[in-house]
Motif scaffolding. Structure first.
Motif, PDB file in Angstrom:
ATOM      1  N   VAL A 233     -17.670 -12.768  21.047  1.00  0.00           N
ATOM      2  CA  VAL A 233     -16.866 -14.163  20.331  1.00  0.00           C
ATOM      3  C   VAL A 233     -15.609 -13.659  20.521  1.00  0.00           C
ATOM      4  N   LYS A 234     -14.671 -14.257  21.295  1.00  0.00           N
ATOM      5  CA  LYS A 234     -13.272 -14.083  21.233  1.00  0.00           C
ATOM      6  C   LYS A 234     -12.333 -15.449  20.893  1.00  0.00           C
ATOM      7  N   PRO A 235     -11.593 -15.319  19.831  1.00  0.00           N
ATOM      8  CA  PRO A 235     -10.834 -16.624  19.745  1.00  0.00           C
ATOM      9  C   PRO A 235      -9.833 -16.841  20.961  1.00  0.00           C
ATOM     10  N   GLN A 240      -5.226  -8.212  21.346  1.00  0.00           N
ATOM     11  CA  GLN A 240      -5.380  -6.787  20.748  1.00  0.00           C
ATOM     12  C   GLN A 240      -6.608  -6.820  19.914  1.00  0.00           C
ATOM     13  N   GLY A 241      -7.771  -7.439  20.570  1.00  0.00           N
ATOM     14  CA  GLY A 241      -9.116  -7.464  19.921  1.00  0.00           C
ATOM     15  C   GLY A 241      -9.054  -8.183  18.482  1.00  0.00           C
ATOM     16  N   ASP A 242      -8.180  -9.018  18.304  1.00  0.00           N
ATOM     17  CA  ASP A 242      -8.020  -9.887  16.946  1.00  0.00           C
ATOM     18  C   ASP A 242      -9.124 -10.877  16.856  1.00  0.00           C
ATOM     19  N   TYR A 269     -22.099 -10.302  26.769  1.00  0.00           N
ATOM     20  CA  TYR A 269     -21.640  -9.180  26.652  1.00  0.00           C
ATOM     21  C   TYR A 269     -21.984  -8.272  27.995  1.00  0.00           C
ATOM     22  N   ILE A 270     -20.891  -7.297  28.425  1.00  0.00           N
ATOM     23  CA  ILE A 270     -21.572  -6.489  29.528  1.00  0.00           C
ATOM     24  C   ILE A 270     -21.970  -5.026  28.797  1.00  0.00           C
ATOM     25  N   TYR A 271     -23.128  -5.150  28.707  1.00  0.00           N
ATOM     26  CA  TYR A 271     -23.879  -3.965  27.951  1.00  0.00           C
ATOM     27  C   TYR A 271     -24.098  -2.729  28.838  1.00  0.00           C
ATOM     28  N   LEU A 327     -14.998  -1.974  21.753  1.00  0.00           N
ATOM     29  CA  LEU A 327     -13.465  -2.653  22.199  1.00  0.00           C
ATOM     30  C   LEU A 327     -12.787  -1.515  22.487  1.00  0.00           C
ATOM     31  N   THR A 328     -12.228  -1.593  23.659  1.00  0.00           N
ATOM     32  CA  THR A 328     -11.257  -0.612  24.333  1.00  0.00           C
ATOM     33  C   THR A 328     -10.025  -0.906  23.803  1.00  0.00           C
ATOM     34  N   ASN A 329      -9.509  -1.800  23.114  1.00  0.00           N
ATOM     35  CA  ASN A 329      -8.072  -2.097  22.959  1.00  0.00           C
ATOM     36  C   ASN A 329      -7.493  -0.875  22.264  1.00  0.00           C
ATOM     37  N   TYR A 330      -6.273  -0.756  22.831  1.00  0.00           N
ATOM     38  CA  TYR A 330      -5.362   0.533  22.319  1.00  0.00           C
ATOM     39  C   TYR A 330      -4.936   0.131  20.829  1.00  0.00           C
ATOM     40  N   LEU A 425     -12.339  -9.230  32.372  1.00  0.00           N
ATOM     41  CA  LEU A 425     -12.236  -9.457  30.959  1.00  0.00           C
ATOM     42  C   LEU A 425     -11.247 -10.480  30.724  1.00  0.00           C
ATOM     43  N   GLU A 426      -9.901 -10.119  31.314  1.00  0.00           N
ATOM     44  CA  GLU A 426      -8.813 -11.381  30.746  1.00  0.00           C
ATOM     45  C   GLU A 426      -7.686 -10.935  31.578  1.00  0.00           C
ATOM     46  N   VAL A 427      -6.763 -12.238  31.734  1.00  0.00           N
ATOM     47  CA  VAL A 427      -5.672 -11.649  32.312  1.00  0.00           C
ATOM     48  C   VAL A 427      -4.504 -12.108  31.224  1.00  0.00           C
TER      49      VAL A 427
HETATM   50  P1  ADP Z   1      -8.156  -9.305  23.719  1.00  0.00           P
HETATM   51  O1  ADP Z   1      -7.326 -10.297  24.464  1.00  0.00           O
HETATM   52  O2  ADP Z   1      -8.226  -9.650  22.200  1.00  0.00           O
HETATM   53  O3  ADP Z   1      -7.880  -7.861  23.895  1.00  0.00           O
HETATM   54  P2  ADP Z   1     -10.442  -9.174  25.712  1.00  0.00           P
HETATM   55  O4  ADP Z   1     -10.865 -10.316  26.217  1.00  0.00           O
HETATM   56  O5  ADP Z   1      -9.464  -8.216  26.256  1.00  0.00           O
HETATM   57  O6  ADP Z   1      -9.576  -9.808  24.227  1.00  0.00           O
HETATM   58  O7  ADP Z   1     -11.464  -8.195  24.950  1.00  0.00           O
HETATM   59  C1  ADP Z   1     -11.195  -7.230  24.050  1.00  0.00           C
HETATM   60  C2  ADP Z   1     -12.168  -5.986  24.550  1.00  0.00           C
HETATM   61  O8  ADP Z   1     -13.478  -6.494  24.362  1.00  0.00           O
HETATM   62  C3  ADP Z   1     -11.891  -5.771  25.898  1.00  0.00           C
HETATM   63  O9  ADP Z   1     -10.872  -4.757  26.073  1.00  0.00           O
HETATM   64  C4  ADP Z   1     -13.479  -5.147  25.985  1.00  0.00           C
HETATM   65  O10 ADP Z   1     -13.433  -3.618  25.763  1.00  0.00           O
HETATM   66  C5  ADP Z   1     -14.132  -5.718  25.245  1.00  0.00           C
HETATM   67  N1  ADP Z   1     -14.856  -6.714  25.975  1.00  0.00           N
HETATM   68  C6  ADP Z   1     -14.316  -8.206  26.193  1.00  0.00           C
HETATM   69  N2  ADP Z   1     -15.204  -8.954  26.712  1.00  0.00           N
HETATM   70  C7  ADP Z   1     -16.152  -8.135  26.941  1.00  0.00           C
HETATM   71  C8  ADP Z   1     -17.530  -8.402  27.693  1.00  0.00           C
HETATM   72  N3  ADP Z   1     -17.743  -9.791  28.111  1.00  0.00           N
HETATM   73  N4  ADP Z   1     -18.437  -7.484  27.707  1.00  0.00           N
HETATM   74  C9  ADP Z   1     -18.022  -5.958  27.102  1.00  0.00           C
HETATM   75  N5  ADP Z   1     -17.070  -6.012  26.654  1.00  0.00           N
HETATM   76  C10 ADP Z   1     -15.970  -6.951  26.498  1.00  0.00           C
END
Ligand code: ADP
Length: 687
Positions: A233-235, A240-242, A269-271, A327-330, A425-427
């Motif tokens: 779930v992503k707001p 930054q993972g917020d 979620y890509i597991y 979450l891979t966010n730095y 994942l996102e732009v």
């Molecule tokens: P933010 O803008 O808050 O960084 P992201 O969409 O980039 O949001 O998601 C944060 C992190 O969550 C990504 O860097 C990735 O590691 C993980 N993530 C996001 N979406 C997925 C997904 N559908 N499946 C697996 N991991 C995800």
């Protein structure tokens, strides 16, 4: 509908870059990038610069930004030349060239450098300064009374009132790449071309699609009880993972409180991600949208890979909350205590993407295929974004009024699955261009220190973007496209005649790190641009310049001019269709600026009309047929108006002039968009 195996063609084209385990980052003659220092990535996109509370993550120190009490240690204004690295060699040569007038633009007999207003560059300022010094262009750090050639904005297009030159942001881009808007744009494309757009995880928009989400998950589970999915779930508008969290069951969504006030996207979620050193990582790639119409896209040959700091396990109820695992966010992992700042680009918690490719290549992975899949993903994503961007563009910079042209660097976040398939994942509209990272001197005490890996990748992206946008180069290109035009800059001609090596102002720079992918591969992807053509129709009927929504009269005119009403579709039914769809869209979209039908509502209405008219075809063919039909009738109308205009003007004007006048009389369609609307003989229209 993959017509001519574009992957194969793309792969062939990138072959040189990827040959023999050499990563695409390394151009022929350019030393491989193995000596750069690695460091943590200061990923703080400008709109994302606010410190955020993160689920189960420790409190973060404030970003050191302009205006902040704690100011980052800035690179000194006269940065000493970097140690001998590929980029540094260029700087040394640059220093030698000083005083010879390189970088200065010769025109009308006077020396003039390209001028860049950096007063709004914010967090990209340091990288921009280095780039400008390498190019020997003139920086105006406090702005300028006279117009500049280029305006570099840290956040958005609307930072200034700019009437000429070029600005590094498109109007509407920030809105377009928000999680919900991006998901909507990609969903339209997934409906039209499900196989081509399977690189974006299935997503639902909350709260409006909560019930649909619950129902669809239940349906799949009923069909396959062994299916044990995880969702993320992503707001919306988060970064930054917020506020991100994982769930196993739709009912675990936190519907109370925040969700109602803060919309979100819930996504599969890509597991099974690809792991390196047992860690999950993602890729930040830089993409330059050089022009919207005609569409021009470039991709940087190197990017960054950001690593998790806790070994990965497939999600289970016990580890769902482990942010450093999932979450891979730095900005999160830097606080895990296990974040590794490495001196090598191929180890540590942040590495160059080229180093990952080298490693994969050494294990026998076909990295040409990986690259071509990534290019394909990027082009398709930009194709999904451009229709609405065009609507923003004509609204903010109406044709005929003074305004700048735009370009933009986008940050694509991509996850490689175990199968090596890239997933979007996102732009990011404002990817971090910081070239320093936070270093924890003692617990809780941070200092910003230069990060070599960031500098190497990001300075190259900014510098080469500027090289591609160089106004003098553009002028030269225009001149070579119009050879009948006399060359006005005598000195440009002199340079070419003498063959003086100094005549090439870029001779001292490394080869350009951005590679054109569109229109280069346009043939393979143009068939996907259906919504783009719908947007051209939409804009034509918008009527008053500056609006983004179609009024009921505009919609009626569209139906009439395209001859879509019939005995089975009365104008009364058209009005009901308009009201019905418009009302629904206006209740879900955040943008309440104008009343009327937004592009997405128009697309929905268009799909409805296409389905009615061409029942037996698959959706994308229904839509393509209706677009052909509309374009055909409109071109007939334009020709008719052209003839009427001629009859009224016995001393006829030159054909081109006449054409432009008639076309503009035909509607508010911007001349730059008319190309897509040229005569198209639909088989349906002709039959
Ligand atoms: P933010 O803008 O808050 O960084 P992201 O969409 O980039 O949001 O998601 C944060 C992190 O969550 C990504 O860097 C990735 O590691 C993980 N993530 C996001 N979406 C997925 C997904 N559908 N499946 C697996 N991991 C995800």
């Amino acid at each position: 509908m993959w017509r001519s195996s574009p992957e194969r063609e793309l792969a062939a084209s990138w072959e040189a870059d990827a040959a023999a385990g050499r990563a695409p980052a390394a151009e022929a003659g350019e030393p491989p990038r193995v000596d750069a220092g690695a460091a943590g990535e200061p990923e703080r996109p400008a709109r994302e610069e606010q410190p955020k509370a993160v689920l189960q993550a420790p409190a973060r120190p404030r970003a050191a930004e302009e205006g902040d009490a704690r100011v980052a240690r800035r690179l000194p204004p006269a940065l000493p030349l970097a140690p001998p690295r590929p980029a540094a060699r260029a700087l040394c040569q640059l220093a030698k060239a000083r005083g010879r007038g390189r970088g200065y633009r010769r025109g009308s007999g006077s020396l003039r450098p390209v001028t860049v207003d950096s007063s709004k560059a914010r967090t990209s300022l340091d990288a921009l300064k280095i780039s400008l010094r390498q190019l020997r262009w003139k920086e105006f750090p406090f702005g300028r009374r006279l117009p500049c050639d280029i305006y570099w904005h840290g956040v958005s297009f609307h930072d200034n009132d700019i009437l000429s030159g070029q600005v590094n942001k498109f109007p509407g881009m920030t809105e377009m790449v928000r999680k919900i808007t991006l998901s909507r744009a990609l969903r339209i494309m997934q409906n039209l071309f499900p196989e081509e757009y399977n690189f974006y995880p299935r997503s639902w928009i909350l709260p409006e699609e909560f019930q649909l989400f619950v129902a669809q998950v239940r349906m799949v589970k009923d069909g396959d009880p062994s299916w044990k999915p995880t969702f993320i779930v992503k707001p919306d508008g988060g970064c930054q993972g917020d506020g991100i969290y994982l769930i196993k069951d739709p009912n675990d969504i936190r519907l109370t409180g925040t969700l109602q006030s803060r919309p979100a996207v819930v996504q599969e979620y890509i597991y099974k991600p690809l792991l390196i050193d047992k860690l999950k990582f993602d890729i930040r790639l830089y993409v330059l949208l050089k022009s919207l119409d005609p569409l021009e896209i470039y991709i940087a040959k190197d990017g960054l890979s950001r690593f998790c700091t806790e070994p990965y396990q497939e999600p289970n109820p016990q580890n769902l909350h482990h942010v450093f695992m999932h979450l891979t966010n730095y900005s999160l992992n830097i606080h895990s205590g296990k974040f590794i700042h490495s001196d090598s680009a191929s180890t540590g918690s942040k590495r160059t993407f080229s180093s990952i490719l080298c490693r994969l290549s050494s294990k026998g992975v076909d990295i040409k295929k990986v690259w071509s899949d990534i290019i394909s993903l990027v082009i398709k994503t930009v194709i999904a974004l451009t229709p609405e961007l065009k609507v923003f563009y004509q609204s903010d910079i109406p044709t005929g009024r003074p305004g700048p042209t735009c370009f933009q660097i986008l940050g694509f976040d991509i996850l490689l699955m175990k199968s090596l398939k890239p997933m979007l994942l996102e732009v990011n509209a404002n990817p971090s261009m910081r070239i320093e990272h936070e270093y924890e001197l003692s617990p809780g005490v941070f200092e910003n220190i230069p990060s070599l890996v960031d500098e190497e990748v990001k300075v190259a992206v900014i510098r080469d973007t500027l090289r591609l946008m160089d106004p003098l180069k553009k002028k030269k290109e225009t001149q070579s496209q119009h050879p009948e035009k006399p060359v006005t800059g005598k000195e440009d001609l002199d340079c070419e005649m003498t063959g003086d090596p100094d005549s090439n102002p870029e001779a001292h720079l490394p080869s350009i790190c951005l590679k054109q992918v569109f229109p280069k591969y346009a043939k393979q992807f143009n068939y996907l641009r259906l919504v783009d053509r719908m947007a051209n129709l939409f804009i034509r009927f918008l009527g008053i310049k500056g609006t983004m929504k179609l009024g009921p009269t505009g919609f009626r005119t569209f139906i009439r001019n395209c001859k879509l009403s019939s005995s089975s579709l009365s104008m009364a039914a058209v009005d009901i269709l308009y009201i019905d769809i418009t009302r629904r869209w206006n209740s879900v979209t955040l943008d309440q600026r104008d009343s009327g039908m937004c592009l997405q509502a128009f697309v929905e209405a268009f799909f409805f009309l296409a389905q009615r008219k061409f029942k037996m075809l698959p959706l994308h063919e229904q839509v393509a047929s209706l677009i052909d039909l509309c374009e055909y009738h409109l071109s007939l109308l334009d020709e008719k108006r052209l003839l009427c205009g001629r009859r009224r003007r016995p001393q006829s004007s030159p054909p081109q002039e006449m054409n432009a006048r008639t076309q503009s009389a035909a509607g508010s369609l911007a001349p730059r968009m008319i190309g897509a609307n040229k005569l198209s003989h639909s088989r349906h229209a002709l039959s």
